[in-house]
Design a protein around this motif. Sequence first.
Motif, short mmCIF file in Angstrom:
data_model
loop_
_atom_site.label_atom_id
_atom_site.label_comp_id
_atom_site.label_asym_id
_atom_site.label_seq_id
_atom_site.Cartn_x
_atom_site.Cartn_y
_atom_site.Cartn_z
N LEU A 24 -16.00 -4.22 9.68
CA LEU A 24 -17.01 -3.59 8.84
C LEU A 24 -16.97 -4.12 7.40
O LEU A 24 -18.02 -4.38 6.79
CB LEU A 24 -16.81 -2.07 8.81
N ALA A 49 -23.24 0.95 3.32
CA ALA A 49 -22.84 1.75 4.49
C ALA A 49 -21.57 1.19 5.12
O ALA A 49 -20.65 1.94 5.48
CB ALA A 49 -23.98 1.76 5.51
N CYS A 50 -21.49 -0.15 5.22
CA CYS A 50 -20.29 -0.76 5.79
C CYS A 50 -19.08 -0.56 4.88
O CYS A 50 -17.96 -0.31 5.36
CB CYS A 50 -20.52 -2.25 6.03
N PHE A 53 -18.04 2.94 5.64
CA PHE A 53 -17.43 3.10 6.96
C PHE A 53 -16.01 2.52 7.00
O PHE A 53 -15.10 3.08 7.63
CB PHE A 53 -18.27 2.37 8.02
N GLU A 57 -12.40 4.10 8.63
CA GLU A 57 -11.67 3.54 9.77
C GLU A 57 -10.23 3.19 9.39
O GLU A 57 -9.31 3.31 10.21
CB GLU A 57 -12.40 2.30 10.30
N CYS A 88 -16.62 9.70 4.17
CA CYS A 88 -17.03 8.28 4.17
C CYS A 88 -18.05 8.01 5.29
O CYS A 88 -19.02 7.26 5.10
CB CYS A 88 -15.81 7.37 4.35
N GLN A 89 -17.82 8.62 6.45
CA GLN A 89 -18.72 8.42 7.58
C GLN A 89 -20.11 8.98 7.27
O GLN A 89 -21.12 8.33 7.54
CB GLN A 89 -18.13 9.09 8.81
N ALA A 92 -21.85 6.76 4.83
CA ALA A 92 -22.34 5.54 5.48
C ALA A 92 -23.63 5.83 6.24
O ALA A 92 -24.59 5.02 6.19
CB ALA A 92 -21.27 5.01 6.44
N THR A 153 -23.36 12.42 13.41
CA THR A 153 -23.68 10.99 13.33
C THR A 153 -24.54 10.54 14.51
O THR A 153 -25.41 9.68 14.37
CB THR A 153 -22.39 10.16 13.28
N ASN A 214 -17.64 0.46 19.63
CA ASN A 214 -18.31 0.33 18.33
C ASN A 214 -18.29 -1.12 17.84
O ASN A 214 -19.27 -1.62 17.27
CB ASN A 214 -17.64 1.23 17.28
#
Length: 690
Positions: A24, A49-50, A53, A57, A88-89, A92, A153, A214
Amino acid sequence: MPQLDLMTSLAIETFAHSIQAVFLLGFAALLMYYHKYYQRDYLGYWAFACFAFGPGEIIRAFLAGSAMVVPESALSWSSGLQGIALTCQYLAISFIALGASCAAFNKKPQNYWQYIAYGVSLVGGIISYFWLDPTISDAGNTPNAGFMRFLVTGVALVAISLLMWRKLGSGIGPKLVSGGFFSIGFKNLIVLSVIFSLPGNAVDWALSFQALLNIIIIAAIIVGIIIWLLESERNTAVRAIQRAEYLHTHDALTGVSNRDQLVSKIPLFIEYCRSNNRQLTIMLVGVSRFKVVNENIGIRGGDQVLKEIARRLQNFRKQPLAVSRISGDVFALAFDHLKSRSLIKDLAAELQDTLSNPIEVGDKTLNIAAGIGIARYPQHGSRSEVLLNKATIALTQAKQSHQPSVTVYERGMDEMYSYLVDMEPILRRAMQENEFTLYLQPQFDFDHQQLCGFEALIRWQHPKRGLLSPAEFLPYIEQLGLSTELDDWVLNNAAAILASWKQKFGLCWPIAVNLSAPQFQHFQLIEKMQQLLEDYEISPEWLELEITENVAMSDLHNGMSVIQRLREMGFGISIDDFGTGHSSLAYLRSLPINKIKIDRSFVSELQQNNNDVTILKAMIRLSHGLGKRVIAEGIETQEQQDMLQKLGCDMMQGYFYSPPMRLQFAEQFIERQIQGDKKPLPPGEFATAF
């Protein structure tokens, strides 16, 4: 299905989340590069967004890895870290939504949507902190954790993907990207259903490997974005080529065909007319004094006028074969099978009437006039350029007068046109090298029997032909559109003479300057006159401006506004050649002038024609009744002077008193006036204020 122990699950999670985080963050850097290169706003949002994300992670990989080493320690602060990961998710997902909106609607969302996204993400993280149970493994996720992580999500990504699928067309790239978002969202919903419906062993396997899935889907999204950008560049190039091809054959402003397109079409029209025994008529329509329109309402306003002209031509009652814009204010129309000349002229007159209807530009209303030049096949030629050249020559002829007319090309016009083209550089050189000179003709006051001013009359001191009268060059000046430049030269020289008299004699006798039509039809004249007063330090009453009756009537609205402003500045304004035009008494009453000059044609016939005496008497009485003084020009005999004095004329000018003279002789004349103790009359004596 084999049983999945805790340590294996944690190892799979650590690896999958670590790879996904690296993937990401690398993807974010790639998107930022593409955003900088392609200038697509949605790429910037998806890069953010990345970036959002990735840390989430990393946190999940850290939790899983820590749990493998010290499970009890990881469990004590896992709720807080999971809350940050979910924040964070959510952030994103918000950026993905903003980017999708930007791509779907082709405009950047308002800033307040970003603030809403930040707020929602933060609130979601806070809720998750208080709602989640501590856990060290995805395999140990509770239904609450599944709801917060997968349901929100999943629903958001499915909705985003459906919007993009519907709005972004049929390209492979956009479909692949929207399909990727849909796959991740749908996968999250399946994972959520597994958490609530399947036994624990199946849940363990699903939660452990969903992160690996994913990675595969994100890779597909990366490929989709690359394909999308390539498709976009290709489409942009295709559109640019199509636009270039369109502009090659059409006018960018009005949308009608351009000269090249018309030239390529005329042979087809000629062939059609030849095979069907028909005639082709080319009409060139030129807007009169379009430069004045641009100066009064600006370039953008002028563009609106041109667009409206093109629209009217395209919607003309008799549909033309073609409508083209071939230069700045010149349009061309092609008609077939107009047999008689009278029919052609009637149609052209109707076209003039159509164009003369008021045009609304903002809060202003304009009335334009257009001249029309006409050439025909087969009478005037059988080739495109020949017909257009003949029509251009006819249009030049049509636009010479103050009221543009309809002119059909005639033999012999070519010679005049060629001579005109040859004269332009000669006349421009004459102005640059100061070959023109001013002659001054005295004007006398009847009541005071003394000099009251001069009229400036231009002459051309030709290097080979000697002194030339205005009749030998002014018609060419007007036809070539150099009248304004020559007027500026006359005004500056007249002002320079007045400034020198002020310094030499301490006194100034007014000088009258006759200006052309273009000067009085735009407000730039006001600025010129103001600058003239400042540059030469002269008083406005020393400089009188003359305008012919026909010019005053040709553009009454603009002309009256300009004249009124000049009168307020203190300049004297007079109507020249009065009695030769068609002004009504109502207009004469409203014109802000202070002097009327009677045309010499009336004066020359005074002794032979009683009607002229009657007319002159009426004009003088009318002028006096309106508070305006009267000057008669062209007086050549004692009898003419006596009759005019008896009729009540105020001022006189003509060869009986003095011919136009060079500056040095005019100054000698002034010196004799001063020696005779005769000074310039006060403004009130020779110019009744309006």
